[in-house]
Design an enzyme around this catalytic site. Structure first.
Site, PDB file in Angstrom:
ATOM      1  N   CYS A 243       9.316  -3.440  -1.296  1.00 57.90           N
ATOM      2  CA  CYS A 243       8.777  -4.674  -1.871  1.00 57.90           C
ATOM      3  C   CYS A 243       9.855  -5.446  -2.636  1.00 57.90           C
ATOM      4  O   CYS A 243       9.897  -6.684  -2.587  1.00 57.90           O
ATOM      5  CB  CYS A 243       7.615  -4.366  -2.814  1.00 57.90           C
ATOM      6  SG  CYS A 243       6.214  -3.585  -1.990  1.00 57.90           S
TER       7      CYS A 243
ATOM      8  N   ARG B 185       1.316  -5.638   3.895  1.00 59.27           N
ATOM      9  CA  ARG B 185       2.268  -6.755   3.836  1.00 59.27           C
ATOM     10  C   ARG B 185       1.762  -7.893   4.728  1.00 59.27           C
ATOM     11  O   ARG B 185       2.123  -8.000   5.895  1.00 59.27           O
ATOM     12  CB  ARG B 185       3.647  -6.272   4.283  1.00 59.27           C
ATOM     13  CG  ARG B 185       4.154  -5.100   3.461  1.00 59.27           C
ATOM     14  CD  ARG B 185       5.537  -4.638   3.895  1.00 59.27           C
ATOM     15  NE  ARG B 185       5.846  -3.358   3.283  1.00 59.27           N
ATOM     16  CZ  ARG B 185       6.235  -3.195   2.018  1.00 59.27           C
ATOM     17  NH1 ARG B 185       6.396  -4.260   1.244  1.00 59.27           N
ATOM     18  NH2 ARG B 185       6.489  -1.988   1.528  1.00 59.27           N
TER      19      ARG B 185
END
Length: 215
Positions: A52, A129
């Site tokens: 991330c 995601r």
């Protein structure tokens, strides 16, 4: 049996669901934030995680590109605003990269559920995601989903944004692997007259239904 209380996931062509949320840049009413601009809403599983961090840094490093193409960015994860701010500060101190775009604190998972970012087969407590491309009138134009363990491709995100904008501006379609500067596909003819006009044009003709032109 399907749970009838679970909202359906937004689809391409749907109007982007509106919501209110707290972000790292202050309170947000999503519809007001879009405000006739292209917008990319993207989720990540958690703050202070390695993949991330690379992804959010990637968006931050391309901030100038998105600004030049009149596109706003909005991040999201199921973390508190305090966690977000601490993460923003940590990344800035360690790498010099500042996340200037708003990051939604979705601690109650309301936005994640609204946009189908929670997928139980992957995780019930972390958003996958997801990337939503939303046009200036608030319509969802393209959706990408990645699992928790595979980072996104920033070049593809930039490419499809340009493809969407170029297609809208020029009333055309994009062939496989299109990149800016390459020929685009002209919509197929709908009448015999249009077919004959096409045959007399300077288009690159593969067949009457498949023709390309330069912009």
């Amino acid at each position: 049996m399907n749970d009838q209380t679970t909202p359906s996931m937004p689809r391409i062509g749907d109007h982007a669901p509106d919501f209110k949320a707290m972000t790292t840049t202050g309170p947000m009413q999503f519809s007001e934030y879009i405000n006739n601009s292209w917008t990319i809403l993207f989720s990540h599983p958690a703050d202070f995680t390695p993949v991330c961090t690379t992804e959010m840094s990637g968006f931050a490093l391309e901030q100038k590109f998105f600004d030049e193409h009149k596109t706003k960015l909005v991040g999201l994860s199921i973390d508190s605003i305090h966690s977000h701010i601490a993460w923003v500060n940590n990344v800035k101190k360690n790498t010099g990269v500042l996340f200037e775009f708003p990051i939604i604190a979705d601690i109650d998972m309301s936005v994640s559920k609204l946009y189908g970012m929670l997928q139980p087969g992957e995780s019930e407590t972390a958003a996958v995601r997801a990337v939503f491309f939303i046009d200036p009138i608030g319509k969802i134009r393209l959706i990408m989903y990645y699992p928790l363990n595979v980072g996104r491709n920033m070049e593809e995100i930039k490419r499809v944004l340009l493809a969407l904008q170029t297609a809208d501006q020029n009333k055309c379609a994009m062939p496989l692997n299109w990149t800016p500067g390459e020929k685009v596909i002209v919509p197929p003819p709908k009448t015999v007259s249009e077919m004959l006009d096409r045959e007399a044009s300077d288009y690159e003709m593969v067949d009457f239904y498949l023709a390309k032109r330069s912009l």
